[in-house]
Write a protein that holds these residues in place. Structure first.
Motif, PDB file in Angstrom:
ATOM      1  N   ALA A 195     -39.930  -9.633 -31.111  1.00 63.14           N
ATOM      2  CA  ALA A 195     -38.918  -9.487 -29.755  1.00 63.14           C
ATOM      3  C   ALA A 195     -37.182 -10.178 -29.927  1.00 63.14           C
ATOM      4  O   ALA A 195     -36.841 -10.394 -29.409  1.00 63.14           O
ATOM      5  N   ASP A 196     -37.138  -9.492 -31.075  1.00 64.66           N
ATOM      6  CA  ASP A 196     -35.674 -10.680 -31.937  1.00 64.66           C
ATOM      7  C   ASP A 196     -34.382  -9.323 -30.658  1.00 64.66           C
ATOM      8  O   ASP A 196     -34.447  -8.331 -30.538  1.00 64.66           O
ATOM      9  N   THR A 197     -33.763 -10.687 -29.662  1.00 66.81           N
ATOM     10  CA  THR A 197     -32.908  -9.730 -29.070  1.00 66.81           C
ATOM     11  C   THR A 197     -31.687 -10.712 -29.198  1.00 66.81           C
ATOM     12  O   THR A 197     -31.242 -11.457 -29.809  1.00 66.81           O
ATOM     13  N   TYR A 198     -30.448  -9.912 -29.283  1.00 65.65           N
ATOM     14  CA  TYR A 198     -29.000 -10.305 -29.105  1.00 65.65           C
ATOM     15  C   TYR A 198     -28.399  -9.421 -27.757  1.00 65.65           C
ATOM     16  O   TYR A 198     -28.457  -8.633 -27.561  1.00 65.65           O
ATOM     17  N   ARG A 199     -27.460  -9.799 -27.583  1.00 67.73           N
ATOM     18  CA  ARG A 199     -26.243 -10.101 -26.636  1.00 67.73           C
ATOM     19  C   ARG A 199     -25.776 -10.576 -26.228  1.00 67.73           C
ATOM     20  O   ARG A 199     -25.488 -11.453 -26.783  1.00 67.73           O
ATOM     21  N   LEU A 200     -24.298  -9.443 -26.486  1.00 68.11           N
ATOM     22  CA  LEU A 200     -22.545  -9.670 -25.954  1.00 68.11           C
ATOM     23  C   LEU A 200     -21.860  -9.019 -25.114  1.00 68.11           C
ATOM     24  O   LEU A 200     -22.629  -7.801 -25.043  1.00 68.11           O
ATOM     25  N   GLY A 201     -21.214 -10.059 -24.583  1.00 68.75           N
ATOM     26  CA  GLY A 201     -19.928  -9.339 -23.743  1.00 68.75           C
ATOM     27  C   GLY A 201     -18.557 -10.183 -24.027  1.00 68.75           C
ATOM     28  O   GLY A 201     -18.391 -10.713 -24.201  1.00 68.75           O
ATOM     29  N   ILE A 202     -18.244  -9.646 -23.303  1.00 62.92           N
ATOM     30  CA  ILE A 202     -16.728  -9.485 -22.586  1.00 62.92           C
ATOM     31  C   ILE A 202     -16.261  -9.045 -21.541  1.00 62.92           C
ATOM     32  O   ILE A 202     -16.041  -7.877 -21.691  1.00 62.92           O
ATOM     33  N   MET A 213      -1.675  -5.272  -8.036  1.00 63.54           N
ATOM     34  CA  MET A 213      -1.961  -4.492  -8.790  1.00 63.54           C
ATOM     35  C   MET A 213      -3.189  -5.957  -9.506  1.00 63.54           C
ATOM     36  O   MET A 213      -2.818  -6.520 -10.146  1.00 63.54           O
ATOM     37  N   HIS A 214      -3.897  -5.533  -9.544  1.00 57.45           N
ATOM     38  CA  HIS A 214      -5.292  -6.313 -10.442  1.00 57.45           C
ATOM     39  C   HIS A 214      -6.328  -5.605 -11.612  1.00 57.45           C
ATOM     40  O   HIS A 214      -7.098  -4.223 -10.877  1.00 57.45           O
ATOM     41  N   LEU A 215      -6.559  -5.898 -12.036  1.00 49.95           N
ATOM     42  CA  LEU A 215      -7.099  -5.126 -13.150  1.00 49.95           C
ATOM     43  C   LEU A 215      -8.241  -5.393 -13.475  1.00 49.95           C
ATOM     44  O   LEU A 215      -8.346  -6.953 -14.171  1.00 49.95           O
ATOM     45  N   LEU A 216      -9.345  -4.643 -13.784  1.00 49.96           N
ATOM     46  CA  LEU A 216     -10.977  -5.665 -14.227  1.00 49.96           C
ATOM     47  C   LEU A 216     -11.723  -4.464 -15.407  1.00 49.96           C
ATOM     48  O   LEU A 216     -11.729  -3.794 -15.042  1.00 49.96           O
ATOM     49  N   PHE A 217     -12.085  -5.072 -16.043  1.00 49.68           N
ATOM     50  CA  PHE A 217     -12.897  -5.309 -17.344  1.00 49.68           C
ATOM     51  C   PHE A 217     -14.149  -5.847 -17.819  1.00 49.68           C
ATOM     52  O   PHE A 217     -13.593  -6.534 -18.049  1.00 49.68           O
ATOM     53  N   SER A 218     -14.901  -4.592 -18.237  1.00 48.46           N
ATOM     54  CA  SER A 218     -16.489  -5.486 -18.434  1.00 48.46           C
ATOM     55  C   SER A 218     -16.659  -4.353 -20.069  1.00 48.46           C
ATOM     56  O   SER A 218     -16.544  -3.637 -19.864  1.00 48.46           O
ATOM     57  N   ALA A 219     -17.977  -5.381 -20.846  1.00 47.37           N
ATOM     58  CA  ALA A 219     -18.871  -4.474 -21.955  1.00 47.37           C
ATOM     59  C   ALA A 219     -19.507  -5.325 -22.360  1.00 47.37           C
ATOM     60  O   ALA A 219     -19.686  -6.531 -22.617  1.00 47.37           O
ATOM     61  N   GLU A 220     -20.576  -5.049 -22.225  1.00 45.58           N
ATOM     62  CA  GLU A 220     -21.676  -5.616 -22.714  1.00 45.58           C
ATOM     63  C   GLU A 220     -22.508  -4.623 -23.618  1.00 45.58           C
ATOM     64  O   GLU A 220     -22.931  -3.400 -23.431  1.00 45.58           O
ATOM     65  N   ARG A 221     -23.485  -5.305 -24.729  1.00 41.93           N
ATOM     66  CA  ARG A 221     -24.217  -5.410 -25.388  1.00 41.93           C
ATOM     67  C   ARG A 221     -25.651  -6.103 -25.602  1.00 41.93           C
ATOM     68  O   ARG A 221     -25.253  -6.943 -25.454  1.00 41.93           O
ATOM     69  N   VAL A 222     -26.982  -5.542 -25.374  1.00 41.48           N
ATOM     70  CA  VAL A 222     -28.213  -5.595 -25.462  1.00 41.48           C
ATOM     71  C   VAL A 222     -29.023  -5.175 -26.603  1.00 41.48           C
ATOM     72  O   VAL A 222     -29.043  -3.642 -26.356  1.00 41.48           O
ATOM     73  N   ASP A 223     -29.231  -5.767 -27.647  1.00 43.56           N
ATOM     74  CA  ASP A 223     -30.345  -4.898 -28.164  1.00 43.56           C
ATOM     75  C   ASP A 223     -31.561  -5.996 -27.997  1.00 43.56           C
ATOM     76  O   ASP A 223     -31.291  -7.034 -28.256  1.00 43.56           O
ATOM     77  N   SER A 224     -32.721  -4.962 -28.418  1.00 41.81           N
ATOM     78  CA  SER A 224     -33.859  -5.771 -28.447  1.00 41.81           C
ATOM     79  C   SER A 224     -35.006  -5.178 -28.656  1.00 41.81           C
ATOM     80  O   SER A 224     -35.383  -3.791 -28.600  1.00 41.81           O
ATOM     81  N   THR A 316     -38.906  -0.872 -27.863  1.00 41.12           N
ATOM     82  CA  THR A 316     -37.427  -1.635 -28.223  1.00 41.12           C
ATOM     83  C   THR A 316     -36.070  -0.776 -27.117  1.00 41.12           C
ATOM     84  O   THR A 316     -37.007   0.149 -26.229  1.00 41.12           O
ATOM     85  N   LEU A 317     -35.040  -1.743 -27.027  1.00 40.88           N
ATOM     86  CA  LEU A 317     -33.930  -1.328 -25.857  1.00 40.88           C
ATOM     87  C   LEU A 317     -32.913  -1.443 -26.765  1.00 40.88           C
ATOM     88  O   LEU A 317     -32.524  -2.814 -26.961  1.00 40.88           O
ATOM     89  N   ARG A 318     -31.750  -0.367 -26.025  1.00 36.73           N
ATOM     90  CA  ARG A 318     -30.550  -0.547 -26.474  1.00 36.73           C
ATOM     91  C   ARG A 318     -29.926  -0.174 -25.196  1.00 36.73           C
ATOM     92  O   ARG A 318     -29.594   0.795 -24.887  1.00 36.73           O
ATOM     93  N   SER A 319     -28.339  -1.219 -24.974  1.00 34.18           N
ATOM     94  CA  SER A 319     -28.751  -1.220 -23.187  1.00 34.18           C
ATOM     95  C   SER A 319     -26.622  -1.322 -23.274  1.00 34.18           C
ATOM     96  O   SER A 319     -26.461  -2.294 -24.148  1.00 34.18           O
ATOM     97  N   ASP A 320     -25.996  -0.515 -23.366  1.00 31.67           N
ATOM     98  CA  ASP A 320     -24.654   0.156 -23.127  1.00 31.67           C
ATOM     99  C   ASP A 320     -23.531  -0.036 -21.845  1.00 31.67           C
ATOM    100  O   ASP A 320     -23.939   0.741 -20.724  1.00 31.67           O
ATOM    101  N   ALA A 321     -22.866  -0.791 -21.343  1.00 28.68           N
ATOM    102  CA  ALA A 321     -22.720  -1.279 -19.973  1.00 28.68           C
ATOM    103  C   ALA A 321     -21.095  -1.282 -20.471  1.00 28.68           C
ATOM    104  O   ALA A 321     -20.167  -2.883 -20.789  1.00 28.68           O
ATOM    105  N   LEU A 322     -20.155   0.093 -19.722  1.00 29.78           N
ATOM    106  CA  LEU A 322     -18.519  -0.228 -19.877  1.00 29.78           C
ATOM    107  C   LEU A 322     -18.574  -0.152 -18.441  1.00 29.78           C
ATOM    108  O   LEU A 322     -18.715   0.650 -17.520  1.00 29.78           O
ATOM    109  N   PHE A 323     -17.286  -1.457 -17.671  1.00 28.45           N
ATOM    110  CA  PHE A 323     -17.389  -0.704 -16.547  1.00 28.45           C
ATOM    111  C   PHE A 323     -15.087  -1.010 -16.368  1.00 28.45           C
ATOM    112  O   PHE A 323     -14.803  -2.210 -16.970  1.00 28.45           O
ATOM    113  N   GLY A 324     -14.745  -0.518 -15.671  1.00 27.48           N
ATOM    114  CA  GLY A 324     -13.231  -0.909 -14.910  1.00 27.48           C
ATOM    115  C   GLY A 324     -13.098  -0.536 -14.156  1.00 27.48           C
ATOM    116  O   GLY A 324     -13.562   0.794 -12.936  1.00 27.48           O
ATOM    117  N   ARG A 325     -11.828  -1.300 -13.316  1.00 29.97           N
ATOM    118  CA  ARG A 325     -11.547  -1.228 -11.989  1.00 29.97           C
ATOM    119  C   ARG A 325     -10.175  -1.850 -11.934  1.00 29.97           C
ATOM    120  O   ARG A 325      -9.504  -2.688 -12.404  1.00 29.97           O
TER     121      ARG A 325
END
Length: 947
Positions: A195-202, A213-224, A316-325
């Protein structure tokens, strides 16, 4: 009103437990002060504007993201699912990995255990569009790094937030004012080394143009990697099964080493003069030993029957999420924003091998692969063909790849009109694309053509059709199925194919609302919210196995069906509907600053919904909040809620597969064709919820609070699918007059009770049928020391009843304290469950410990009432799970910390719960949605924040 009670803010309101998980209740730690300070917490529950003295009438639980990350660092949803308010949620660890006709991936939250589709997911108070083709939301796709807290409304809220909030609302609240940059990286592994899993994000945020003005962003990756094999955990080998019929003479009891006694891996002959013979791995004939009977039809101990091979425990799971505001203050009165979210989750898993049951294999005399002894018998008896069953473990597993891709764009404006009035408007465009691929899926016509092998003029083994109908299937490769390991790689490639289908859901929504105070009563300002929304939704489904376009089987003998694939075939679909909603909410203070009441307030909400497909519906809510003293508060709500049929419920394309059923009319248990699809005549479900509760936060013990709420939820007209066996039983009991009888196809008139009149197909389409009722008590206790060193929380849930009635004329089934069977289904609802957690902070160190409790449950009740069990197989004892996290803040100029988390510290095994008379070895023998099957899990990681 004392400031120690959290106050409402624009577009939101607080509940008794506001702040329970966001530090102290209504308290926050001033940096470096060592003393608690007053903090205003704004939480979900209402659309009304901020006013002194107003508190939410609906129970709300608040959980901050920091605490969730300590409880389960894999993702926020895994931590939420540890709370007792959530039951039977669908996760990577509990999804049905045997389902490839309607595959589901991701993490779908389920409040009260009444179904994820009845819980409304919000992002900053706005509805999150579905991220799956069945209408649910995979919350893993939300921008988790920017989530400040999660707010859970544990009662019906359709009148306030719209349809589908029957069991409540889960609102993910973003830190839209965040400035800086934060990153994290973590690795995880189970104590078993899998069940090896890694998770990265910024994530980052910044203010521009003098903070306008306000700028917001995120990027995340989960892999299991998941757990690839059932056999990687205890209990699966040898195969376990609960056998018997539940009577005193033949009680349910556990058996191990159980095998199917009507199929094997090399081929079992069922008809003709060779019936009862099997093919050995060498391809020779031998008598079939059915083994020692277990008193349950179809299953034996020992013998030559098959044992189901191991497959994926978790996918198995690979999940990517991107967000901007991007937000911008056009003026002091008007602010605009635009935000976009992209999510992609990909799940893969190995389901099971192909199998032919029924029999579905027809072998013709003269097949050159047949051993001479078998051919001699056919020749001597003049037998043209015989039927055979086989589990095709040597032809590859059916593997699934499910990809959900979602895009969600929202633009909005909000502002103030006058001093006491605010307005909000937004438009959302969302699109979800589900792509499913099922590999190694046996193709009916190709398989029949390959089975019909003959010798050509040069004594080469070829497919008969290449000689009788040249040009039709010249690529046909003859297959040898006599003995395990006999098929060639070329033949396997020819008979297997890839089933593919794709479902696209689109949504357009526009909403406008205004909140304000038109006047004041003798007790204070009256608050009002009014608004309207319009929503269009559509579904488009394509498939390479549409049952409406059967495969041409010209020249092929022994074809069981002209459908392309053996196990599942999905049709095409197109459908849409639109919804217009008008809503209002109001709060009227009735008393203030009286000797017997600090305040008394009445709250009401009403929503009118007009569906283009099924007409008008209404939802409403009424409630009272009574502040008896500064420390003591009471509340009451009553609501009527609705759950709309999803696009998939209404318009899903016709699907055809196979399933095992028991036909009470003929007394035969066998395989038949099942047909599914949408039902455009469905109507919305209706729910009614009653809550009343008390909250206490004493002056004499700062930092302590307690609340207790009783809830009662009833849902009628439940949209559900009736199984073939249940349908046949109801039809039989009605004397074949029930409307469900029309969904059963038989080859002969109903007066024929011979085995030959076994159903050829049953239609399992969704219908409004059934009733669900659940009630219980939520208890929450919290204490934070004045120094902030200690923080202790307890959330406990007691379920008094969880009653289901399938609407088929049977009795109500009580599921509170009852385990659902791992094979035949049904919810598993413990009467008592809870979470106790404690956080200790000192200097750079933080230690978090959590204890989860699941009450003992019985297997007697629910769908198997009044059953008799023996040898301890009648239930599961109480289970405790311990989780711990330790964090260390590095001495740097930035916020940097290292952490180690261990879930299920003591590696508690799940209770052994073999399915009852249902496919030994196919399901892991426990309740996957309740218990931890992965075991002890380690996560190590680092966080680095720049401000």
């Amino acid at each position: 009103m004392s400031g120690k009670w959290a106050r409402i803010g624009s577009g939101a309101a607080t509940g008794f437990v506001a702040g329970f998980f966001a530090g102290s209740p209504g308290m926050a730690q001033e940096p470096g002060s060592g003393e608690a300070a007053i903090e205003e917490v704004v939480v979900t529950g209402s659309r009304l504007e901020a006013r002194d003295g107003y508190e939410a009438v609906t129970p709300v639980t608040v959980v901050d993201s920091e605490r969730l990350g300590r409880a389960a660092p894999t993702n926020l949803a895994d931590a939420l699912n540890q709370l007792p308010q959530f039951r039977e949620s669908r996760t990577e660890r509990s999804n049905n990995l045997l389902s490839f006709d309607t595959p589901q991936a991701g993490n779908n939250l389920n409040l009260r255990g009444v179904g994820p589709i009845r819980s409304l997911i919000l992002l900053d108070g706005r509805r999150v569009p579905p991220t799956s083709f069945v209408g649910t939301v995979d919350v893993n796709t939300l921008p988790q790094m920017l989530v400040e807290r999660v707010e859970i409304v544990t009662a019906g809220a359709s009148a306030v937030y719209g349809a589908d909030a029957v069991s409540g609302v889960v609102n993910y609240v973003l830190d839209t004012d965040f400035q800086g940059l934060k990153t994290f990286a973590q690795l995880g592994q189970s104590g078993e080394g899998d069940a090896d899993t890694y998770r990265l994000g910024i994530a980052g945020g910044t203010a521009l143009q003098d903070d306008r003005m306000h700028l917001l962003f995120s990027a995340e990756r989960v892999d299991s990697d998941g757990v690839p094999e059932l056999s990687d955990r205890p209990y699966w080998e040898p195969s376990w099964l609960t056998v018997g019929d539940g009577t005193a003479a033949n009680p349910y009891r556990r058996e191990q080493g159980v095998r199917f006694n009507n199929i094997n891996n090399g081929g079992l002959i069922l008809t003709g003069p060779l019936a009862g013979q099997m093919f050995t791995p060498s391809g020779d004939l031998a008598p079939f030993d059915p083994g020692t009977p277990t008193a349950s039809d179809g299953f034996s101990i020992g013998g030559d029957g098959t044992r189901w091979p191991s497959h994926s425990l978790t996918g198995t799971l690979r999940s990517d999420a991107l967000f901007g505001r991007l937000s911008y203050d056009f003026s002091p009165e008007v602010t605009g924003f635009v935000q976009a979210a992209y999510g992609d989750s990909r799940n893969t898993y190995s389901a099971h091998p192909n199998f032919t049951f029924g029999p579905d294999i027809t072998i013709f005399s003269g097949n050159p692969f047949l051993p001479a002894a078998a051919q001699d018998v056919l020749t001597d008896t003049g037998t043209e063909n015989f039927g055979m069953d086989r589990l095709h473990v040597d032809m590859g597993f059916i593997d699934n790849i499910v990809d959900n891709e979602s895009v969600n764009v929202t633009a909005g404006l909000n502002g103030s009109l006058w001093e006491d009035w605010e307005w909000n408007a937004h438009y959302t465009r969302a699109s979800v694309d589900m792509d499913s691929q099922t590999t190694n899926h046996l193709q009916n016509v190709n398989f029949a053509a390959a089975l019909d092998a003959v010798l050509d003029a040069s004594d080469n083994i070829v497919c008969r059709i290449t000689l009788t109908n040249p040009g039709l299937r010249d690529d046909c490769v003859p297959i040898n199925v006599f003995g395990e390991g006999a098929p060639s790689a070329e033949a396997i490639a020819y008979v297997n194919g890839i089933q593919m289908y794709e479902v696209e859901n689109d949504l357009d929504e526009i909403q406008f609302d205004v909140t304000g105070s038109p006047f004041s009563s003798w007790a204070g300002p009256v608050a009002v919210a009014v608004g309207a929304s319009y929503r269009e939704q559509s579904i488009h489904q394509t498939s390479n196995s549409d049952p409406a376009n059967p495969v041409d089987s010209t020249g092929v003998r022994g074809v069981p069906t002209n459908l392309r694939f053996l196990a599942a075939n999905n049709g095409v679909a197109d459908g849409s509907y639109d919804t217009t909603e008008l809503f209002t909410e109001f709060a009227v203070p009735l008393l203030a600053d009286q000797a017997f009441a600090d305040s008394l307030e009445f709250n009401g909400a009403f929503r009118y919904v007009d569906y283009s497909s099924f007409g008008q519906e209404e939802a409403w809510k009424v409630g009272l909040v009574y502040q008896a003293t500064e420390d003591l508060r009471f509340r009451f709500t009553k609501s009527q809620d609705i759950r709309s049929p999803t696009l998939f419920d209404l318009f899903a394309g016709r699907s055809v597969g196979i399933a095992g059923i028991f036909d009470v009319h003929t007394g035969v248990a066998s395989i038949t064709t099942t047909e599914g699809g949408g039902n455009p005549t469905l109507q919305p479900e209706e729910g009614e919820t009653l809550t009343f509760g008390v909250g206490y936060r004493p002056d004499w013990l700062p930092g302590f609070s307690v609340s207790m709420d009783y809830y009662d939820l009833e849902i009628t007209g439940i949209i559900s699918t009736v199984s073939g066996t249940a349908m046949i039983q109801v039809c039989h009991d009605s004397g074949h007059t029930d409307p469900l009888c029309d969904l059963i196809e038989r080859p002969f008139p109903i007066t024929d009770t011979s085995p030959a009149n076994f159903p050829t197909s049953v239609s399992e389409v969704p219908i409004n049928l059934g009733f669900l009722q659940t009630d219980g008590v939520d208890l929450e206790v919290a204490y934070t020391s004045e120094s902030g060193v200690w923080d202790v929380r307890a959330i406990i849930n007691y379920v008094r009843s969880h009653v289901l009635n399938n609407g088929l004329g049977g009795e109500d089934h009580e599921h509170a304290g009852v385990l659902g069977d791992p094979g035949s289904g049904g919810p598993s609802i413990p009467e008592w469950s809870g979470v106790l957690s404690a956080t200790w902070q000192s200097g750079p160190w933080t230690l978090y410990a959590q204890e989860r409790f699941i009450d003992s449950m019985s297997r007697i009740g629910g769908n198997i009432p009044d059953a008799v069990f023996s040898d301890g197989s009648d239930g599961a004892s109480s289970v405790f799970y311990t989780d711990m996290t330790i964090e260390y803040a590095l001495p740097t100029e930035y916020e940097a910390e290292l952490f180690l988390s261990v879930n299920n510290v003591f590696d508690e095994d799940p209770p052994l719960l073999p399915p009852i008379n249902y496919n030994p070895g196919v399901q892991y023998p426990t309740a996957l949605s309740v218990y931890d099957t992965v075991g002890r899990f380690f996560t190590v990681g680092a966080r680095l924040n720049f401000f």
